[in-house]
Every structure is written in structure tokens, then in C-alpha cells.
Design a protein around this motif. Structure first.
Motif, short mmCIF file in Angstrom:
data_model
loop_
_atom_site.label_atom_id
_atom_site.label_comp_id
_atom_site.label_asym_id
_atom_site.label_seq_id
_atom_site.Cartn_x
_atom_site.Cartn_y
_atom_site.Cartn_z
N ILE A 14 32.51 28.74 45.27
CA ILE A 14 32.17 28.10 46.54
C ILE A 14 32.45 26.61 46.45
O ILE A 14 32.13 25.96 45.45
CB ILE A 14 30.69 28.31 46.91
N LYS A 15 33.08 26.10 47.50
CA LYS A 15 33.37 24.67 47.52
C LYS A 15 33.11 24.13 48.92
O LYS A 15 33.62 24.67 49.90
CB LYS A 15 34.83 24.44 47.12
N VAL A 63 26.41 27.45 52.73
CA VAL A 63 26.85 28.16 51.52
C VAL A 63 26.78 29.68 51.75
O VAL A 63 27.64 30.43 51.29
CB VAL A 63 25.96 27.75 50.32
N CYS A 65 27.32 31.29 54.44
CA CYS A 65 28.17 31.73 55.56
C CYS A 65 27.33 32.20 56.75
O CYS A 65 27.78 33.04 57.53
CB CYS A 65 29.10 32.88 55.16
N ILE A 74 34.67 24.64 54.19
CA ILE A 74 33.95 25.44 53.21
C ILE A 74 34.89 26.53 52.71
O ILE A 74 35.53 27.22 53.51
CB ILE A 74 32.70 26.09 53.83
N LEU A 76 35.16 29.96 50.33
CA LEU A 76 34.48 31.00 49.56
C LEU A 76 35.57 31.81 48.89
O LEU A 76 36.43 32.38 49.56
CB LEU A 76 33.64 31.88 50.49
#
Lengths: 244, 404
Positions: A14-15, A63, A65, A74, A76
């Protein structure tokens, strides 16, 4: 699994890049996140910590979603989810993320077994597969003898264990725990944290925990401290068992 | 997948027993009424269909204008000359006039009023038999030359129905004070008027009521098989009108085919039944509003659950389907119970009607009616749940999870 995890080239799962979330309340714009940057690698155990109003819940929604950002991106598993539709997000959540909530959030009309099987209903599974896996997971969390109990017939700790079993239903890469010990006494809370740590170590799950409790946060590998909608500091968790 | 929606819906319906029961009750009442009404309507129209097939479509009826049934109003009559005239109209193969009158019947010192007819026993007897469509099942039928002899309707031989003591073949009864002998009984028809009739021969009626001679109350004619009965009826009406020197619209008689007569009756019945079904439909609309209300409440109550389900992977479509199924289930359960109750009521209604002498009023339960009512109630339910379901599906997971 273990080998891959310990190799230097861990993949990013995750970013968040410069993520902003602005709520409009009447005519006033209230920014909950102001340029949040986080990167979480596969198999990490990260705690997002901060006082109330720091943007913890909003960042967990991002984070997990559950919501899309006003601004920023974002990713994933390398996929940009910032502009996805509700149903696309639902699919991704169902497969990639398992949720554990402070309020347990079990469906009161369903039994423990049916609650654990619920996330699998929305994926393509047969009833036999679901029931078999749900029973297996309830055994894993030590509730094999409670499968036909409704949430109201179980203690808080038991309910949270059902929720943990449910979070694992679709074998997600990421477990997202929002104040998982918030509604439990400290002894029960500790056992839940132990369980999460165990999942992290033995199954290699990525665990992201949102908490305001410093003691609980110390169990993570890494603690990200949130304030006013962005990360203000990063440190290692003291009690993380993997390093003991 | 689909089955899981149903299971979830079932759990929720079960969980809120009282509310579900009340909602189900509202749809039950509507479906019950519709089912019972339509089953009677179907029964009657099947009876009428049978009747017109048995009686044949080649008959024409000629009535003297008047109030009420033929024979109860003596203002207008069909004269013998007129009957002979119509008999010569192209397309008509045979014709016979008939007498009808209300008479006083006395038996065993009990007096009753009854409807009496005088029917030809000659060459037209076959045609009359096709129309009456019943047989003598005790004693013998009337024959040409019988004067002071009568055949009676079925009710006369049942004790306490018309007379305390049942009338038997060979008994003497008084009609308008004159002794006549009962020679036979007709089989039951199914309504109290027809089953209380007294049947004379033409000659018998003329002897009993000499003033009636050659002044008929109605007539029946047969149309050639290769002609259209409706056209023949129209032509006969026009010719008779000119023969009698009457203006169009001011005739003192009616000429109709048997089918038209039945149609008139069926139309009246259908309108009546239709109005009742409409009222039942209104009650279903109320039930639909009730289901919608129940479902809106359910969406509010389960907002958090909706959030949870969305969090664990439910798409908007999944949520909408769950609520639709639940609303449909409420409808279908109400429908199934409504059909059951409607069946009992129709059966009871048929039983009461038969006891009152109207055995021709009986309900029938075709498969399409049962399946139709069930599907209809499911769709009424699902349709009522449509907007609540869409509302539920559009809830944002974040907001829904935060809902207390």
C-alpha cells in the motif's frame, strides 16, 4: 514465504502519495488529511497512532479502500484505486483486505459461522467451501465450539475473535485493525494483539493497526505518528516479538 | 449466490417477527380477496361456457318487452300471428312460443307462489330440451295432450324446502285452485327459482289460464346451421318491427341470440366482479405502501450492517438484491397465506351458496390463478422494496459504518 519476506526487495503493498481528504461541513471546508504519505511493504506490521482528530480514522478509510481521497493517489498492490467506483472498491476490499473493528461489527442476526462466511458470499465460492473454511477459521481462533452462537451470546473477546476469523475469510494480503482492543479489557486486548502478531509472523500477513493507545502500538514493527492529517514521526515498536 | 440473499432475507424476516407478521397480514388480505373473487368468477364463467356449449349457438330468443322475468308483466305479449311471421323469416328453421306465469301452488294445505311455464311437447320439443338442458330424473316427462299434468322442479321433492311434506310422483296438487297431477321431477339446476318451477304443456297452460291463449310471453327459434345467428336475429327483429309498424328504438319486443343473452349476463357479472377485484387491488396498494415502509425502516435499522457488508466486499448490487429479496419474500409469504385463506373462504362461500340453492355459484382454482397470485404478490413486494433497496445500496460504507 519467510525467505521472501526477509529478502531485501520487499514489495510495496500500500502506498499513499500526498493524500488529502477535505470534508465540507456546511460552508466550511475541514481538511482531515493534509498530504499524507505512507508506504507499507508486504508482510509489515504497522501501527498508525495519534490522538483523536489527528486523521486516524480517515487514513484508515483511505488505506482500507472504504473511501476515495479528495486529492492525491493511493496504490494497492501497484494499482491506483483513487478513482475507482464503489463496486470496484468493494471487490478489491473483499479480496485484499480483512477488517477488524473496535465495535466488532458482526451481523447480529447471523451465527458466528455465518458471520465468518459472509465475506466469501460476495466472492465466487460454493456454500460447502464457505462453511468448511469458516469452521476452520473459527477453530483457528479457538471458537470451534461456538460456531452456532449468535454475537449476543458471546463475550466481547469472543466476538472480536469471530471478527478476526472473518477478516481472514478471503485470505487477504492485508489485515486492517481499527482500534481492535478499544472495547476490550486489557487482558483480552493483549490476547487479541498476540493473535495479530502471530498472524503476522506465521502467515506473513501485512497488518495495519490504527490506535490511540501507545502501549498497543508498541507491538507493531513500525509506528507512524499522525498529527493534523499527516505523519509527523516514525519509530520502531519496542515490544514487537519478531525482534525479541 | 441467489440462495444466500434469500437466506439473509429469511433470517431478517424471522428476526423481526411481529413487524414481518403485520406486513405479511396486509398483503395477505389483498391476495385473499383477489383469489377468492377470481376463483368464483372463474367458476361462474366456466359454468356459463358449459351452458352455452350444451345449449348450442343456433338459438334465438324473442321476448315481449316488460318488467322482470317473462310472464310477470302482462302489458306486452307476442301474438301467435307474430310468431308465425318470424317463423317465415329467411334463416329460421323452427319456432315455438312459450307461456310463463306466476301461479299459486297448494299442497297439503300449504300455499306457495311459483313460476310456471307452458312448453310445447310437439315437434319443437327437441329444441326446447336443448334450451332447458335438464332431464326428468323421476317419473315421466310431459307429452303432447297432457293437460292437468305437471312436472316439477327438484325442490318440491325435498322436505322443508318448498312444502313441509315432500311431493311424490302421482300426488295431486292445486295450481291456481285447480287439481293437477304430478307426473315427474326434473333433476336439480342449481338456483332456487329454477328448481321451484312448475312445468305445463302448452295445452295445459291454455286450459288453466284461457286468457293466455295465443298470447305468448316468449319464443325460441332455431337458425339454419349455415346461417349466422346474429344476422338472422337482426333481420328477424327488423322485419317484425315493420310488421308491427313500430319505429326503430320503440319496439315492444327483443330478439337476441342465445349467445348475446349470455354475453349480457356475463358482462354484468364481469363488471361486478371487476369492481370487487379493483377494491381488493386497492387493498394491495395499501399493502405495498406498508411493505415499502417496513423496508425503509429496515434500511435505517440495518445501516450499520450494510456498512459492514460493504466493508467485507458487498457491491451495491448485492445490497440492493438482498433488500429486494426480503421485500419480495414478505410479499410472497403474504401471497401464499392469502391464497390459502382465499381458498378456504371460496370453499366456504361455495358451500354456503350451494346450501342456499345456488349450486351454480362454485369456485374453481386453476393452476394459473395460484401461480399468478404467488408471482404477483412477490412482485408487489419486490417493487415496494425497490426504492428502499436502492437507498440501501447507495449508502457510503464509511458513513454506514459510523451510523449508530
Amino acid at each position: 514465504m519467510r525467505k521472501m519476506k526477509e529478502s531485501k526487495t520487499k514489495k510495496t503493498i500500500i502506498k499513499l502519495e500526498n493524500v488529502w481528504k477535505i470534508y465540507t461541513m456546511g460552508h466550511v471546508e475541514v481538511p482531515a488529511l493534509r498530504g499524507l504519505d505512507i508506504e507499507i511493504k508486504e508482510g509489515e506490521f504497522v501501527a498508525l497512532m495519534g490522538p483523536s482528530g489527528s486523521g486516524k480514522s480517515t487514513s484508515m478509510n483511505m488505506v482500507g479502500c472504504l473511501d476515495i481521497p479528495t486529492k492525491g493517489r493511493i496504490f494497492l498492490a501497484g494499482k491506483n484505486i483513487s478513482h475507482m467506483t464503489e463496486s470496484e472498491l468493494a471487490q478489491i476490499r473483499g479480496r485484499k483486505i480483512g477488517f477488524i473493528f473496535q465495535q466488532f461489527n458482526l451481523i447480529p442476526t447471523l451465527t458466528a459461522l455465518e458471520n465468518v462466511a459472509l465475506p466469501m458470499i460476495f466472492q465466487n465460492t460454493t456454500k460447502e467451501q464457505r462453511m468448511e473454511r469458516a469452521e476452520e477459521l473459527l477453530n483457528l481462533v479457538g471458537l470451534g465450539d461456538r460456531i452456532n452462537h449468535k454475537p449476543s451470546e458471546m463475550s466481547g473477546g469472543q466476538q472480536q475473535r469471530v471478527a478476526i476469523a472473518r477478516s481472514l475469510a478471503n485470505d487477504p494480503d492485508v489485515i486492517l485493525a481499527d482500534e481492535p482492543t478499544g472495547n476490550l479489557d486489557s487482558k483480552t486486548g493483549d490476547s487479541v494483539i498476540d493473535f495479530l502478531t502471530n498472524l503476522h509472523i506465521t502467515k506473513g500477513k501485512t497488518i495495519i493497526m490504527v490506535t490511540h493507545d501507545a502501549h498497543v502500538a508498541e507491538s507493531a514493527e513500525r509506528i507512524e505518528l499522525l498529527k493534523d492529517g499527516r505523519i509527523v514521526s516514525t519509530k520502531k515498536g519496542k515490544h514487537h516479538k519478531k525482534h525479541e | 449466490m441467489k440462495l444466500d440473499y434469500l437466506l439473509y432475507a429469511f433470517e431478517n424476516v424471522k428476526h423481526k417477527k411481529m413487524r414481518s407478521m403485520l406486513t405479511v397480514l396486509s398483503i395477505l388480505i389483498g391476495i385473499m380477496a383477489i383469489f377468492a373473487l377470481v376463483s368464483f368468477g372463474q367458476g361462474l364463467s366456466s359454468y356459463i361456457n358449459d351452458l352455452s356449449t350444451q345449449m348450442g349457438t343456433d338459438k334465438i330468443m324473442i321476448y315481449a318487452k316488460g318488467v322482470g322475468a317473462p310472464g310477470t308483466d302482462d302489458t306486452f305479449k307476442i301474438l301467435k300471428s307474430e310468431i308465425d311471421f318470424v317463423g317465415k323469416v329467411r334463416g329460421i328453421s323452427e319456432i315455438t312460443g312459450m307461456y310463463a306465469s306466476v301461479v299459486e301452488v297448494e299442497f297439503n294445505k300449504q300455499k306457495k307462489y311459483a313460476y310456471s311455464v307452458g312448453l310445447s311437447q310437439g315437434k319443437e320439443k327437441a329444441m326446447i330440451e336443448e334450451m332447458i338442458n335438464i332431464k326428468v330424473d323421476e317419473g315421466r316427462d310431459l307429452k303432447e295432450g297432457d293437460k292437468m299434468k305437471v312436472v316439477l322442479g327438484d325442490n318440491y321433492r325435498i322436505p322443508e324446502k318448498i312444502f313441509k311434506k315432500p311431493v311424490k310422483v302421482g300426488d295431486i296438487i292445486k295450481v291456481n285452485g285447480v287439481d293437477v297431477q304430478v307426473v315427474g321431477f326434473y333433476e336439480p339446476i342449481g338456483n332456487p327459482q329454477d328448481d321451484a318451477q312448475v312445468y305445463f304443456t302448452i295445452e295445459g297452460m291454455e286450459t288453466l289460464l284461457p286468457a293466455k291463449k295465443d298470447r305468448y310471453d316468449y319464443a325460441i327459434a332455431r337458425v339454419n346451421p349455415d346461417m349466422n345467428p346474429q344476422e338472422v336475429a337482426k333481420r328477424a327483429a327488423e322485419k317484425l318491427r315493420k310488421y308491427k309498424g313500430q319505429k326503430e328504438g320503440q319496439e315492444d319486443f327483443y330478439i337476441q341470440t342465445f349467445e348475446q343473452m349470455i354475453e349480457t349476463f356475463t358482462t354484468i357479472f364481469n363488471v361486478l366482479n371487476g369492481v370487487l377485484v379493483l377494491i381488493a387491488l386497492i387493498s394491495l396498494i395499501v399493502a405495498a405502501v406498508n411493505i415499502a415502509n417496513t423496508m425503509y425502516t429496515a434500511v435505517l435499522e440495518r445501516t450499520r450492517e450494510i456498512g459492514i457488508m460493504k466493508a467485507v466486499g458487498a457491491k451495491n448490487f448485492d445490497i440492493a438484491m438482498m433488500f429486494l429479496f426480503e421485500a419480495g419474500l414478505l410479499g410472497a409469504v403474504g401471497g401464499a397465506l392469502g391464497i390459502f385463506m382465499g381458498y378456504l373462504i371460496a370453499r366456504l362461500g361455495g358451500f354456503i351458496a350451494a346450501n342456499a340453492g345456488y349450486s351454480l355459484l362454485y369456485p374453481i382454482f386453476p393452476a394459473w390463478l395460484i401461480i399468478g397470485c404467488l408471482l404477483f404478490s412477490f412482485f408487489v413486494g419486490a417493487l415496494s422494496g425497490l426504492f428502499p433497496a436502492i437507498q440501501a445500496s447507495k449508502l457510503k460504507p464509511v458513513d454506514a459504518l459510523r451510523y449508530e
